[in-house]
Design an enzyme around this catalytic site. Structure first.
Site, PDB file in Angstrom:
ATOM      1  N   HIS A   1      58.365  47.882  90.984  1.00  0.00           N
ATOM      2  CA  HIS A   1      59.049  46.838  91.769  1.00  0.00           C
ATOM      3  C   HIS A   1      59.701  45.778  90.879  1.00  0.00           C
ATOM      4  O   HIS A   1      59.839  44.628  91.282  1.00  0.00           O
ATOM      5  CB  HIS A   1      58.106  46.187  92.785  1.00  0.00           C
ATOM      6  CG  HIS A   1      57.832  47.062  93.966  1.00  0.00           C
ATOM      7  ND1 HIS A   1      58.394  46.848  95.202  1.00  0.00           N
ATOM      8  CD2 HIS A   1      57.072  48.180  94.093  1.00  0.00           C
ATOM      9  CE1 HIS A   1      57.972  47.796  96.043  1.00  0.00           C
ATOM     10  NE2 HIS A   1      57.167  48.622  95.394  1.00  0.00           N
ATOM     11  N   THR A   2      60.085  46.173  89.682  1.00  0.00           N
ATOM     12  CA  THR A   2      60.817  45.238  88.828  1.00  0.00           C
ATOM     13  C   THR A   2      62.326  45.415  88.986  1.00  0.00           C
ATOM     14  O   THR A   2      63.085  44.506  88.663  1.00  0.00           O
ATOM     15  CB  THR A   2      60.468  45.470  87.340  1.00  0.00           C
ATOM     16  OG1 THR A   2      60.568  46.871  87.071  1.00  0.00           O
ATOM     17  CG2 THR A   2      59.067  44.993  87.015  1.00  0.00           C
TER      18      THR A   2
ATOM     19  N   GLY B   1      56.919  59.740  96.872  1.00  0.00           N
ATOM     20  CA  GLY B   1      57.200  58.689  95.897  1.00  0.00           C
ATOM     21  C   GLY B   1      57.786  59.235  94.605  1.00  0.00           C
ATOM     22  O   GLY B   1      57.730  58.589  93.560  1.00  0.00           O
ATOM     23  N   LEU B   2      58.357  60.448  94.644  1.00  0.00           N
ATOM     24  CA  LEU B   2      58.948  61.047  93.434  1.00  0.00           C
ATOM     25  C   LEU B   2      60.468  61.099  93.535  1.00  0.00           C
ATOM     26  O   LEU B   2      61.138  61.831  92.820  1.00  0.00           O
ATOM     27  CB  LEU B   2      58.365  62.449  93.198  1.00  0.00           C
ATOM     28  CG  LEU B   2      56.851  62.483  92.992  1.00  0.00           C
ATOM     29  CD1 LEU B   2      56.350  63.919  92.867  1.00  0.00           C
ATOM     30  CD2 LEU B   2      56.420  61.676  91.767  1.00  0.00           C
ATOM     31  N   SER B   3      61.025  60.319  94.470  1.00  0.00           N
ATOM     32  CA  SER B   3      62.480  60.132  94.594  1.00  0.00           C
ATOM     33  C   SER B   3      63.234  61.380  95.011  1.00  0.00           C
ATOM     34  O   SER B   3      64.289  61.706  94.449  1.00  0.00           O
ATOM     35  CB  SER B   3      63.080  59.601  93.293  1.00  0.00           C
ATOM     36  OG  SER B   3      62.619  58.319  93.080  1.00  0.00           O
TER      37      SER B   3
ATOM     38  N   GLU C   1      72.221  54.550  99.617  1.00  0.00           N
ATOM     39  CA  GLU C   1      70.885  54.433 100.233  1.00  0.00           C
ATOM     40  C   GLU C   1      70.719  53.063 100.905  1.00  0.00           C
ATOM     41  O   GLU C   1      70.183  52.956 101.997  1.00  0.00           O
ATOM     42  CB  GLU C   1      69.795  54.679  99.183  1.00  0.00           C
ATOM     43  CG  GLU C   1      68.412  54.648  99.794  1.00  0.00           C
ATOM     44  CD  GLU C   1      67.421  55.600  99.151  1.00  0.00           C
ATOM     45  OE1 GLU C   1      67.822  56.464  98.352  1.00  0.00           O
ATOM     46  OE2 GLU C   1      66.223  55.471  99.465  1.00  0.00           O
TER      47      GLU C   1
ATOM     48  N   GLY D   1      58.742  62.597 100.389  1.00  0.00           N
ATOM     49  CA  GLY D   1      57.864  61.528 100.864  1.00  0.00           C
ATOM     50  C   GLY D   1      56.660  61.269  99.975  1.00  0.00           C
ATOM     51  O   GLY D   1      55.657  60.709 100.411  1.00  0.00           O
TER      52      GLY D   1
ATOM     53  N   ASP E   1      65.488  54.702  90.870  1.00  0.00           N
ATOM     54  CA  ASP E   1      65.415  56.135  91.180  1.00  0.00           C
ATOM     55  C   ASP E   1      66.720  56.846  90.826  1.00  0.00           C
ATOM     56  O   ASP E   1      66.722  57.923  90.234  1.00  0.00           O
ATOM     57  CB  ASP E   1      65.128  56.348  92.677  1.00  0.00           C
ATOM     58  CG  ASP E   1      63.916  55.568  93.142  1.00  0.00           C
ATOM     59  OD1 ASP E   1      63.127  55.128  92.286  1.00  0.00           O
ATOM     60  OD2 ASP E   1      63.759  55.391  94.362  1.00  0.00           O
TER      61      ASP E   1
ATOM     62  N   SER F   1      64.816  61.447  97.686  1.00  0.00           N
ATOM     63  CA  SER F   1      66.056  60.901  98.268  1.00  0.00           C
ATOM     64  C   SER F   1      67.116  60.703  97.198  1.00  0.00           C
ATOM     65  O   SER F   1      68.272  61.101  97.365  1.00  0.00           O
ATOM     66  CB  SER F   1      65.823  59.537  98.938  1.00  0.00           C
ATOM     67  OG  SER F   1      64.585  59.469  99.527  1.00  0.00           O
TER      68      SER F   1
HETATM   69  C1  GLA Z   1      60.990  52.830  95.166  1.00  0.00           C
HETATM   70  C2  GLA Z   1      62.397  52.251  95.145  1.00  0.00           C
HETATM   71  C3  GLA Z   1      62.787  51.836  93.721  1.00  0.00           C
HETATM   72  C4  GLA Z   1      61.724  50.941  93.100  1.00  0.00           C
HETATM   73  C5  GLA Z   1      60.341  51.568  93.258  1.00  0.00           C
HETATM   74  C6  GLA Z   1      59.229  50.671  92.800  1.00  0.00           C
HETATM   75  O1  GLA Z   1      60.968  54.029  94.455  1.00  0.00           O
HETATM   76  O2  GLA Z   1      63.317  53.193  95.639  1.00  0.00           O
HETATM   77  O3  GLA Z   1      64.042  51.203  93.743  1.00  0.00           O
HETATM   78  O4  GLA Z   1      61.776  49.649  93.637  1.00  0.00           O
HETATM   79  O5  GLA Z   1      60.079  51.919  94.618  1.00  0.00           O
HETATM   80  O6  GLA Z   1      59.298  50.452  91.441  1.00  0.00           O
END
Ligand code: GLA
Length: 382
Positions: A35-36, A124-126, A160, A122, A172, A128
């Site tokens: 979340h940076t 958390g491995l992107s 997105e 879904g 991502d 999308s």
């Molecule tokens: C998700 C978001 C990213 C990032 C992470 C946390 O993956 O899509 O942009 O904020 O959470 O680091």
């Protein structure tokens, strides 16, 4: 068969002829920098050897036909009047990219494409971002436009944000575009300066562990966290937390509401951890890497409050298993996956022990598997 070969076979079954064009884009793990990104901070991700591919051809019509091979659904859209389809929301990641390109004045005509992916959805491995970036690289070949890699990453993020409606940062999409084989990437999300980070030793494996537990409110919580960070920055008279120094934070933090204080503390310390992790990775200093992963996870759990009981348990269990250098949550939060750095020769035993121990504690099955850091998105000759 490779992903591309499977996708080509599915295309030929579906449309009766051979595709002309193919592109691939990987998923990612964030090693450090949670979340940076939308705070203008630093990130240190790796792209994964799990990817999404698009194969297809231009049709010379105004119709876009997409077939999602993994769940056998086809959706049809007008290229001249893009509309979201609530029954096929998966297609919005692709349409969002078409929409952004059209907003730049680039003519995107009709095409047919098959999507096929081995990025778990879904988790958390992107998945999308992998679809957005694969779409951009695919369309670039079909309709030849002149956008560089960072422009593509930003365009996919905007797709997105605006078409899908998720207020994500650039982590991502950047990772999916810029991934490097067996290495990490560093990005300054404020200046967009970036560099490859080669690990100082080659005996470290990336092990992903998926709790297989999804939390219903993750999307809403992400938006709330983002707003809390922006409010904390505004309290210091800044637009982004990146512009707040640690001294300013220490001097002013008592005036912040508790939630904003905790979020800001996470983001400011996380930025420092990214810089320290970059050095530790280059030097191959596994003791320091382990410490930073543990601190990063604790900061997510206690200050950013975006972990979950299952993820906390997985991290605690992993750190007791021989061969584990360190573990932490990865991605947006509230479920999903942990990332574990493990000595390569301990990987099989580590995976087995973590799955068994999680099952013993919760009765649930986690998916534990080793990945390699992989090259970023590219066109694939077919
Ligand atoms: C998700 C978001 C990213 C990032 C992470 C946390 O993956 O899509 O942009 O904020 O959470 O680091």
């Amino acid at each position: 068969m490779t992903l591309i070969e499977n996708a080509v076979a599915a295309y030929t079954r579906q449309y009766g002829n051979a595709p002309t064009t193919a592109a691939l884009a990987p998923g990612r793990v964030e090693i450090m920098g949670n979340h940076t990104d939308y705070n203008g901070g630093f990130v240190l991700p790796a792209a994964l050897d799990k990817a999404t591919v698009l194969v297809g051809a231009a049709t010379g019509t105004d119709t876009i036909k997409i077939y999602a091979a993994d769940f056998r659904r086809e959706a049809t859209f007008s290229a001249t009047e893009l509309q979201r389809d609530p029954h096929n929301s998966w297609a919005s990641y692709l349409l969002g990219v078409v929409d952004q390109l059209q907003q730049l004045g680039i003519k995107i005509g009709g095409f047919q494409a098959v999507i096929h992916s081995d990025v778990p959805g879904g988790a958390g491995l992107s998945s999308s971002a992998a679809l957005e970036v694969a779409t951009a690289f695919f369309l670039k070949q079909l309709f030849s436009f002149d956008l560089g890699p960072m422009e593509i990453a930003r365009l996919c993020q905007k797709a997105e944000n605006e078409f899908v409606g998720v207020p994500c940062g650039i982590l991502d999409q950047f990772s999916s575009v810029f991934g490097i084989q067996d290495g990490l990437m560093f990005l300054d999300c404020l200046t967009l300066e970036h560099s490859a980070v080669q690990m100082g030793r080659d005996d470290i494996a990336l092990v992903i562990c998926d709790s297989n537990v999804k939390h219903a409110h993750a999307g809403g919580d992400y938006t709330t966290r983002r707003a809390e960070c922006m409010a904390a920055a505004a309290y210091f008279g800044k637009q982004l937390l990146r512009e707040v120094t640690w001294e300013e934070f220490e001097a002013g933090k008592s005036g912040l509401p508790e939630n904003q204080r905790k979020r800001a503390e996470h983001v400011l310390t996380e930025d420092q951890r990214v810089l320290a992790m970059r050095e530790a990775a280059k030097e191959g200093d596994t003791a320091q890497m382990g410490r930073l992963l543990a601190e990063g996870h604790a900061s997510c759990r206690d200050s950013f409050e975006n972990t979950s009981p299952e993820i906390d348990l997985l991290v605690a269990l992993a750190s007791q298993i021989p061969g584990c250098i360190g573990a932490k949550m990865t991605g947006g939060g509230w479920g999903g996956c942990t990332i574990n750095l493990v000595y390569a020769d301990a990987v099989p035993e580590f995976c087995q022990a973590l799955a068994a121990s999680y099952k013993e504690h919760t009765g649930n099955n986690a998916s534990v598997y080793a990945c390699r850091a992989a090259q970023g998105a590219r066109a694939i000759p077919i």
